[in-house]
Motif scaffolding. Structure first.
Motif, PDB file in Angstrom:
ATOM      1  N   ILE A 165      38.577  43.068 -34.066  1.00 12.02           N
ATOM      2  CA  ILE A 165      38.818  43.147 -32.475  1.00 12.02           C
ATOM      3  C   ILE A 165      37.765  43.455 -31.751  1.00 12.02           C
ATOM      4  CG2 ILE A 165      40.370  44.030 -30.798  1.00 12.02           C
ATOM      5  CD1 ILE A 165      42.497  44.857 -32.700  1.00 12.02           C
ATOM      6  N   CYS A 166      37.033  42.548 -31.041  1.00 13.64           N
ATOM      7  CA  CYS A 166      35.942  42.681 -30.249  1.00 13.64           C
ATOM      8  C   CYS A 166      36.375  43.066 -28.769  1.00 13.64           C
ATOM      9  CB  CYS A 166      35.429  41.145 -30.143  1.00 13.64           C
ATOM     10  SG  CYS A 166      33.796  41.196 -29.215  1.00 13.64           S
ATOM     11  N   GLY A 167      35.347  43.906 -28.294  1.00 11.11           N
ATOM     12  CA  GLY A 167      35.558  44.283 -27.034  1.00 11.11           C
ATOM     13  C   GLY A 167      35.925  42.933 -26.138  1.00 11.11           C
ATOM     14  N   SER A 168      35.098  41.770 -26.098  1.00  4.97           N
ATOM     15  CA  SER A 168      35.170  40.791 -25.472  1.00  4.97           C
ATOM     16  C   SER A 168      36.715  40.064 -25.364  1.00  4.97           C
ATOM     17  CB  SER A 168      34.384  39.699 -25.795  1.00  4.97           C
ATOM     18  OG  SER A 168      34.555  39.052 -26.982  1.00  4.97           O
ATOM     19  N   ASP A 169      37.188  40.393 -26.596  1.00  2.00           N
ATOM     20  CA  ASP A 169      38.828  39.934 -26.711  1.00  2.00           C
ATOM     21  C   ASP A 169      39.491  41.111 -25.564  1.00  2.00           C
ATOM     22  OD1 ASP A 169      38.234  38.526 -28.761  1.00  2.00           O
ATOM     23  OD2 ASP A 169      38.824  39.742 -30.356  1.00  2.00           O
ATOM     24  N   LEU A 170      39.275  42.182 -25.547  1.00  2.00           N
ATOM     25  CA  LEU A 170      40.019  42.934 -24.598  1.00  2.00           C
ATOM     26  C   LEU A 170      39.843  42.578 -23.190  1.00  2.00           C
ATOM     27  CD1 LEU A 170      39.030  46.720 -26.093  1.00  2.00           C
ATOM     28  CD2 LEU A 170      41.215  45.158 -26.760  1.00  2.00           C
ATOM     29  N   HIS A 171      38.697  42.213 -22.819  1.00  2.22           N
ATOM     30  CA  HIS A 171      38.287  41.831 -21.504  1.00  2.22           C
ATOM     31  C   HIS A 171      38.953  40.543 -21.376  1.00  2.22           C
ATOM     32  CE1 HIS A 171      35.249  44.906 -21.185  1.00  2.22           C
ATOM     33  NE2 HIS A 171      34.498  44.313 -21.843  1.00  2.22           N
ATOM     34  N   MET A 172      39.130  39.528 -22.298  1.00  2.53           N
ATOM     35  CA  MET A 172      39.842  38.301 -21.779  1.00  2.53           C
ATOM     36  C   MET A 172      41.423  38.440 -21.743  1.00  2.53           C
ATOM     37  SD  MET A 172      38.444  36.168 -25.491  1.00  2.53           S
ATOM     38  CE  MET A 172      36.653  35.864 -25.727  1.00  2.53           C
ATOM     39  N   THR A 173      42.057  39.448 -21.901  1.00  4.02           N
ATOM     40  CA  THR A 173      43.545  39.615 -21.581  1.00  4.02           C
ATOM     41  C   THR A 173      43.354  40.329 -20.333  1.00  4.02           C
ATOM     42  OG1 THR A 173      43.727  41.881 -22.551  1.00  4.02           O
ATOM     43  CG2 THR A 173      43.922  39.878 -24.016  1.00  4.02           C
ATOM     44  N   GLU A 174      42.637  40.842 -19.559  1.00  7.45           N
ATOM     45  CA  GLU A 174      42.142  41.523 -18.211  1.00  7.45           C
ATOM     46  C   GLU A 174      41.629  40.594 -17.109  1.00  7.45           C
ATOM     47  OE1 GLU A 174      44.264  44.359 -17.763  1.00  7.45           O
ATOM     48  OE2 GLU A 174      44.680  44.295 -19.938  1.00  7.45           O
TER      49      GLU A 174
ATOM     50  N   CYS B  43      41.653  32.225 -20.610  1.00  3.35           N
ATOM     51  CA  CYS B  43      42.479  32.295 -21.401  1.00  3.35           C
ATOM     52  C   CYS B  43      43.924  31.660 -21.315  1.00  3.35           C
ATOM     53  CB  CYS B  43      42.922  33.675 -22.152  1.00  3.35           C
ATOM     54  SG  CYS B  43      41.612  34.304 -23.060  1.00  3.35           S
ATOM     55  N   GLN B  44      44.718  30.934 -22.049  1.00  2.00           N
ATOM     56  CA  GLN B  44      46.128  30.244 -21.681  1.00  2.00           C
ATOM     57  C   GLN B  44      47.061  30.772 -22.636  1.00  2.00           C
ATOM     58  OE1 GLN B  44      46.012  27.776 -19.145  1.00  2.00           O
ATOM     59  NE2 GLN B  44      44.055  28.763 -19.005  1.00  2.00           N
ATOM     60  N   HIS B  45      48.239  30.743 -22.090  1.00  2.00           N
ATOM     61  CA  HIS B  45      49.358  31.362 -22.565  1.00  2.00           C
ATOM     62  C   HIS B  45      49.363  30.522 -23.895  1.00  2.00           C
ATOM     63  CE1 HIS B  45      53.573  31.278 -23.999  1.00  2.00           C
ATOM     64  NE2 HIS B  45      53.583  32.413 -23.303  1.00  2.00           N
ATOM     65  N   GLY B  46      49.583  31.383 -25.215  1.00  2.69           N
ATOM     66  CA  GLY B  46      49.760  30.863 -26.644  1.00  2.69           C
ATOM     67  C   GLY B  46      48.309  31.085 -27.358  1.00  2.69           C
ATOM     68  N   ASP B  47      47.229  31.227 -26.480  1.00  2.84           N
ATOM     69  CA  ASP B  47      46.090  31.021 -27.345  1.00  2.84           C
ATOM     70  C   ASP B  47      45.780  32.256 -28.388  1.00  2.84           C
ATOM     71  OD1 ASP B  47      44.831  29.099 -25.727  1.00  2.84           O
ATOM     72  OD2 ASP B  47      43.704  30.363 -24.421  1.00  2.84           O
ATOM     73  N   ILE B  48      45.292  32.079 -29.587  1.00  5.69           N
ATOM     74  CA  ILE B  48      44.987  32.629 -30.549  1.00  5.69           C
ATOM     75  C   ILE B  48      43.797  33.372 -30.435  1.00  5.69           C
ATOM     76  CG2 ILE B  48      44.982  33.323 -33.005  1.00  5.69           C
ATOM     77  CD1 ILE B  48      46.986  30.976 -33.372  1.00  5.69           C
ATOM     78  N   LEU B  49      43.470  34.594 -30.093  1.00  9.10           N
ATOM     79  CA  LEU B  49      42.199  35.229 -30.030  1.00  9.10           C
ATOM     80  C   LEU B  49      41.764  35.683 -31.123  1.00  9.10           C
ATOM     81  CD1 LEU B  49      42.682  37.623 -27.094  1.00  9.10           C
ATOM     82  CD2 LEU B  49      41.895  35.187 -27.076  1.00  9.10           C
ATOM     83  N   GLY B  50      40.571  36.011 -31.578  1.00  6.63           N
ATOM     84  CA  GLY B  50      39.843  36.389 -32.723  1.00  6.63           C
ATOM     85  C   GLY B  50      38.758  35.712 -33.068  1.00  6.63           C
ATOM     86  N   HIS B  51      37.622  35.974 -32.843  1.00  9.61           N
ATOM     87  CA  HIS B  51      36.091  35.225 -33.228  1.00  9.61           C
ATOM     88  C   HIS B  51      35.427  35.916 -34.410  1.00  9.61           C
ATOM     89  CE1 HIS B  51      35.104  37.571 -29.789  1.00  9.61           C
ATOM     90  NE2 HIS B  51      33.933  37.807 -30.379  1.00  9.61           N
ATOM     91  N   GLU B  52      35.649  37.164 -34.737  1.00  8.75           N
ATOM     92  CA  GLU B  52      35.054  37.718 -35.907  1.00  8.75           C
ATOM     93  C   GLU B  52      35.798  37.711 -37.234  1.00  8.75           C
ATOM     94  OE1 GLU B  52      34.230  41.561 -34.289  1.00  8.75           O
ATOM     95  OE2 GLU B  52      33.328  41.059 -32.659  1.00  8.75           O
ATOM     96  N   PHE B  53      35.748  36.651 -38.002  1.00  6.79           N
ATOM     97  CA  PHE B  53      36.417  36.584 -39.017  1.00  6.79           C
ATOM     98  C   PHE B  53      35.855  36.007 -40.190  1.00  6.79           C
ATOM     99  CE2 PHE B  53      37.597  32.723 -36.745  1.00  6.79           C
ATOM    100  CZ  PHE B  53      38.039  31.723 -37.639  1.00  6.79           C
ATOM    101  N   ALA B  54      36.431  36.402 -41.391  1.00  3.61           N
ATOM    102  CA  ALA B  54      36.069  35.810 -42.509  1.00  3.61           C
ATOM    103  C   ALA B  54      37.247  35.463 -43.517  1.00  3.61           C
ATOM    104  CB  ALA B  54      35.045  36.709 -43.612  1.00  3.61           C
ATOM    105  N   GLY B  55      37.259  34.645 -44.386  1.00  2.41           N
ATOM    106  CA  GLY B  55      38.461  34.237 -45.278  1.00  2.41           C
ATOM    107  C   GLY B  55      38.153  33.308 -46.266  1.00  2.41           C
ATOM    108  N   GLU B  56      39.360  32.703 -46.889  1.00  2.00           N
ATOM    109  CA  GLU B  56      39.159  31.948 -48.051  1.00  2.00           C
ATOM    110  C   GLU B  56      39.523  30.480 -47.566  1.00  2.00           C
ATOM    111  OE1 GLU B  56      41.710  30.871 -52.023  1.00  2.00           O
ATOM    112  OE2 GLU B  56      41.779  32.928 -51.113  1.00  2.00           O
ATOM    113  N   VAL B  57      38.724  29.372 -48.084  1.00  2.00           N
ATOM    114  CA  VAL B  57      38.988  28.085 -47.649  1.00  2.00           C
ATOM    115  C   VAL B  57      40.313  27.646 -48.404  1.00  2.00           C
ATOM    116  CG1 VAL B  57      38.116  25.673 -47.857  1.00  2.00           C
ATOM    117  CG2 VAL B  57      36.838  27.666 -47.170  1.00  2.00           C
ATOM    118  N   VAL B  58      41.145  27.231 -47.841  1.00  2.00           N
ATOM    119  CA  VAL B  58      42.493  26.815 -48.494  1.00  2.00           C
ATOM    120  C   VAL B  58      42.997  25.134 -48.438  1.00  2.00           C
ATOM    121  CG1 VAL B  58      43.496  29.181 -48.480  1.00  2.00           C
ATOM    122  CG2 VAL B  58      43.822  27.361 -46.598  1.00  2.00           C
TER     123      VAL B  58
END
Length: 333
Positions: A37-46, A52-67
């Motif tokens: 959770i980034c500080g800029s995410d907090l700013h985006m909601t305020e 930001c538009q209704h329904g947007d999924i935030l979160g730009h600091e992520f890692a995972g598995e290619v599926v």
């Protein structure tokens, strides 16, 4: 899939069911393992400035598995673990080839990490070595942002460095500044929540003195700063930094501020202060950050103070809008 979505300004996020993502040609799907959770995410909601538009999924600091991989994807297969560079780019133009993807004509910001799955492109993925965790992969982005700022500042070995703001970016600047040879590093904030963490990440002093911010920082450094990093993004801090930096010194702006700010340009000109802004990072800096973690740099990992579930994210997200001892909170979908 389950995701946490944006509902509107000044409104809590919502945990809900949304359609599973499907990759188009040249895209792949990542099962999100960790997302910060980034500080800029907090700013985006305020702040409407972020768009930001209704329904947007935030979160730009992520890692995972290619599926899943779409047509024409090469270099990655299902099961690969990756850290995702959240800067959309074509991957083919001159800027992309140089690693300065933020100047690509197709540039955009990648979100989607507050969900079980996210779509991205192969050129935005960096393979995770086997000895790094998904949490490591999710803290690379803020560390790379800080590294870019330190590189742009022109800081040299032995410099006195002042960091304004003890959030994750400020702490990451302290880490890089000390690692790259700063003589003395002071972190200045209005509260002591992150004092111990700042010292463990490379700071030599932690300054809290609202009555005399300029004098207290100068005393902590043993003189005016050679470089001041503004890592907060509120009006008034540029003017304060002008007072805190030495003549012919540098102020580096990393804090995001969408409000108008004023400062005395005569005071800045009289000291011949260099004012530099820093935007995002290069691919090379992202990879260099990963390499630092792989080589055994432990300090950045202490930024992670909590790991939460996706269902708990809306509640925790709201709580982070108030200052606390939390630093970097990770979501484990």
């Amino acid at each position: 899939m389950k995701a946490v979505t944006f509902q509107g300004l000044h409104t809590p996020l919502k945990w809900e069911e949304v359609p599973d993502p499907a990759p188009s040609a040249g895209e792949l799907v990542v099962k999100v393992g960790r997302c910060g959770i980034c500080g800029s995410d907090l700013h985006m909601t305020e702040d409407a400035a972020y768009g930001c538009q209704h329904g947007d999924i935030l979160g730009h600091e992520f890692a995972g598995e290619v599926v899943e991989t779409g047509k024409d994807v090469s270099g990655y297969k299902t099961g690969d673990l990756v850290s995702v560079i959240p800067l959309k780019s074509c991957g083919r133009c001159e800027q992309c080839r140089k690693g300065t993807v933020q100047w690509c004509e197709q540039f955009g910001l990648q979100g989607g990490g507050y969900a079980e799955y996210a779509v991205t492109r192969p050129n935005q993925c960096v393979p995770l070595p086997s000895d790094l965790t998904l949490a490591d992969g999710a803290i690379i982005e803020p560390l790379a942002v800080a590294l870019h700022g330190v590189n742009l500042s022109g800081m040299t070995t032995g410099d006195k460095v002042l960091v304004l703001g003890a959030g994750p970016i400020g702490l990451a600047v302290a880490f890089w500044a000390k690692r790259m040879g700063a003589g003395r590093v002071a972190v200045q904030d209005i509260a002591r929540h992150q004092e111990q963490r700042a010292m463990e990440m490379g700071a030599d002093a932690f300054v809290v003195d609202p009555a005399d911010p300029v004098g207290s920082a100068t005393r902590a450094l043993g003189g005016p700063a050679d470089v001041v990093f503004e890592c907060v993004g509120i009006p008034g801090l540029i003017a304060q930094a002008v007072e805190q930096v030495r003549p012919d010194g540098t102020i580096l702006l990393l804090g995001l501020c969408t409000k108008p700010d004023t400062f005395n340009s005569f005071a800045m000109l009289s000291k011949q202060v260099r004012l530099v802004t820093s935007a995002f990072f290069t691919r090379q800096e992202y990879v260099a950050t990963l390499a630092a973690l792989e080589s055994g740099a432990l300090a950045p990992r202490i930024m992670v103070t909590d790991t939460i579930t996706l269902s708990n994210t809306p509640e925790v997200f709201e709580s982070l809008k108030q200052r606390s001892g939390q630093c970097k909170v990770m979501i484990a979908p």
